[in-house]
Design an enzyme around this catalytic site. Structure first.
Site, PDB file in Angstrom:
ATOM      1  N   GLY A  22       0.831  -1.207   0.000  1.00  0.00           N
ATOM      2  CA  GLY A  22       0.000   0.000   0.000  1.00  0.00           C
ATOM      3  C   GLY A  22       0.861   1.251   0.000  1.00  0.00           C
ATOM      4  N   LEU A  24       1.126   3.782   2.168  1.00  0.00           N
ATOM      5  CA  LEU A  24       1.826   4.062   3.421  1.00  0.00           C
ATOM      6  C   LEU A  24       2.855   2.973   3.725  1.00  0.00           C
ATOM      7  CD1 LEU A  24       2.280   5.692   5.995  1.00  0.00           C
ATOM      8  CD2 LEU A  24       0.370   4.439   7.042  1.00  0.00           C
ATOM      9  N   ASP A  46      -2.146 -12.330   4.687  1.00  0.00           N
ATOM     10  CA  ASP A  46      -3.525 -11.842   4.644  1.00  0.00           C
ATOM     11  C   ASP A  46      -3.947 -11.694   6.106  1.00  0.00           C
ATOM     12  OD1 ASP A  46      -6.306 -11.580   4.656  1.00  0.00           O
ATOM     13  OD2 ASP A  46      -6.537 -12.748   2.813  1.00  0.00           O
ATOM     14  N   ALA A  66      -4.980  -2.493   5.469  1.00  0.00           N
ATOM     15  CA  ALA A  66      -6.346  -2.081   5.809  1.00  0.00           C
ATOM     16  C   ALA A  66      -7.249  -2.195   4.591  1.00  0.00           C
ATOM     17  CB  ALA A  66      -6.354  -0.624   6.296  1.00  0.00           C
ATOM     18  N   THR A 103      -8.058   6.873  11.206  1.00  0.00           N
ATOM     19  CA  THR A 103      -8.501   7.856  10.219  1.00  0.00           C
ATOM     20  C   THR A 103      -9.323   8.997  10.814  1.00  0.00           C
ATOM     21  OG1 THR A 103     -10.028   8.056   8.330  1.00  0.00           O
ATOM     22  CG2 THR A 103     -10.433   6.241   9.814  1.00  0.00           C
ATOM     23  N   ASP A 104      -9.321  10.118  10.113  1.00  0.00           N
ATOM     24  CA  ASP A 104     -10.211  11.229  10.459  1.00  0.00           C
ATOM     25  C   ASP A 104     -11.687  10.834  10.312  1.00  0.00           C
ATOM     26  OD1 ASP A 104      -9.548  11.027   7.703  1.00  0.00           O
ATOM     27  OD2 ASP A 104     -10.258  13.057   7.301  1.00  0.00           O
ATOM     28  N   TYR A 127     -16.929   2.268   6.989  1.00  0.00           N
ATOM     29  CA  TYR A 127     -15.458   2.285   7.051  1.00  0.00           C
ATOM     30  C   TYR A 127     -14.990   2.899   8.368  1.00  0.00           C
ATOM     31  CZ  TYR A 127     -10.719   4.064   6.131  1.00  0.00           C
ATOM     32  OH  TYR A 127      -9.380   4.383   6.228  1.00  0.00           O
ATOM     33  N   TRP A 149      -6.505  11.899   4.569  1.00  0.00           N
ATOM     34  CA  TRP A 149      -6.367  12.277   3.163  1.00  0.00           C
ATOM     35  C   TRP A 149      -4.965  11.935   2.637  1.00  0.00           C
ATOM     36  CZ3 TRP A 149      -9.184  17.463   1.667  1.00  0.00           C
ATOM     37  CH2 TRP A 149     -10.450  17.506   2.232  1.00  0.00           C
TER      38      TRP A 149
END
Ligand SMILES: NC(=O)c1ccc[n+]([C@@H]2O[C@H](COP(=O)([O-])OP(=O)(O)OC[C@H]3O[C@@H](n4cnc5c(N)ncnc54)[C@H](OP(=O)(O)O)[C@@H]3O)[C@@H](O)[C@H]2O)c1
Length: 276
Positions: A22, A24, A46, A66, A103-104, A127, A149
């Site tokens: 991913g 990140l 996984d 994620a 996350t925000d 989510y 973001w």
């Protein structure tokens, strides 16, 4: 950070990265490259299942795997939970200190002002709910890093979508009534390293870029800095019509002296420079 290991001469930290393919995960592998790194993509682990046999017990787990398809989680909330809750529990079960990313979108945006760590979460989307439950699944030896973001050179993100659309169109319609802080994954990875190598206590940390903007502002800045001649037509969230609700204002700020990140505009320039 101390290494729990029988060999007192071992100097290098053993760091396991999940979700390494991913955006990140990719940045973390670079920033932690001085460690003894095991970077596992989905095919290596996984995370819906317990960890495979590892060559060593990690000193640190950077859990970047994620389910990040926000609209897709509305259709398959259990599938999203299997990754975002079950996966975090499995990563935590390794027993090492863990950084897990949140996350925000654990906030509904109704505060109308930046959120700090002690604000009560109230996710509006499936989510967001799975990510909030994932925070609880991370255990007691966890830095729960909320960011927002994300963009980088690789993977699916808004920056890369705008570069692709802007190259082929005169105009793109972009949402102008959601406000947040676009965060460059390299800056987040560097701040993560500062966090774990400092004396930060386990718990929730808000690590997001300085400054804030709307998606339309971000798109205009992308076109300006990339030298792309494409107009941005500002539209509302309702006009865009995404499946999952998103917070109107989800700027993250820290009340805990978190490692500071550069301004999002600086992140944008650095990312465009890295893309060449
Ligand atoms: N993207 C954002 O704007 C944003 C904002 C705030 C917080 N975050 C959080 O930041 C973290 C990193 O996000 P990101 O932007 O780097 O996401 P990303 O680019 O979508 O990376 C997530 C990685 O996890 C992998 N993955 C999905 N299901 C998996 C499974 N069952 N087992 C193992 N790996 C699996 C994905 O593989 P596939 O590609 O094969 O599915 C992908 O490589 C996540 O915790 C995310 O919730 C993201």
């Amino acid at each position: 950070m101390e290494h729990d290991d029988a060999d007192p001469l071992r100097a290098r930290r053993r760091t396991l990265i999940t979700g390494a393919a991913g955006q990140l995960g990719h940045a973390l592998a670079g920033v932690f490259a001085d460690d003894d790194v095991l970077a596992l993509g989905r095919e290596g682990w996984d995370v819906r299942f317990e960890s495979p046999a590892l060559p060593w017990q990690p000193d640190l787990v950077l859990h970047a795997a994620a389910w990040t398809n926000v609209d897709g989680a509305e259709d398959d909330p259990q599938g999203a939970a299997a990754v975002n809750v079950g996966g975090t529990a499995h990563a935590s079960a390794l027993g090492a200190p863990i950084v897990t990313y949140s996350t925000d979108y654990v906030f509904d945006g109704r505060k109308g002002a930046p959120y700090v760590e002690s604000d009560a979460p109230a996710p509006a989307s499936a989510y967001g709910r799975t990510k909030l439950h994932g925070e609880a699944a991370a255990g007691e030896r966890a830095w729960i890093v909320r960011s927002s973001w994300l963009f980088g050179e690789t993977g699916h993100n808004f920056l890369r979508t705008m570069l692709r659309l802007g190259a082929g169109r005169d105009e793109v319609a972009v949402v102008d009534d959601q406000r947040g802080s676009p965060t460059y994954v390299l800056h987040l990875a560097e701040a993560t390293r500062s966090l774990v190598e400092g004396d930060a206590a386990f718990g929730i940390w808000h690590l997001a870029a300085d400054g804030d903007c709307t998606w339309a502002d971000f798109a205009e800045a992308i076109f300006e800095d990339a030298g792309i001649d494409c107009r941005v037509r500002r539209i509302t969230t309702a006009e865009f019509g995404a499946k999952a609700p998103r917070p109107a204002v989800s700027i993250l700020r820290s009340e805990k002296c978190a490692p500071p990140l550069p301004h999002w505009r600086e992140g944008l320039r650095a990312c465009l420079a890295a893309l060449g």
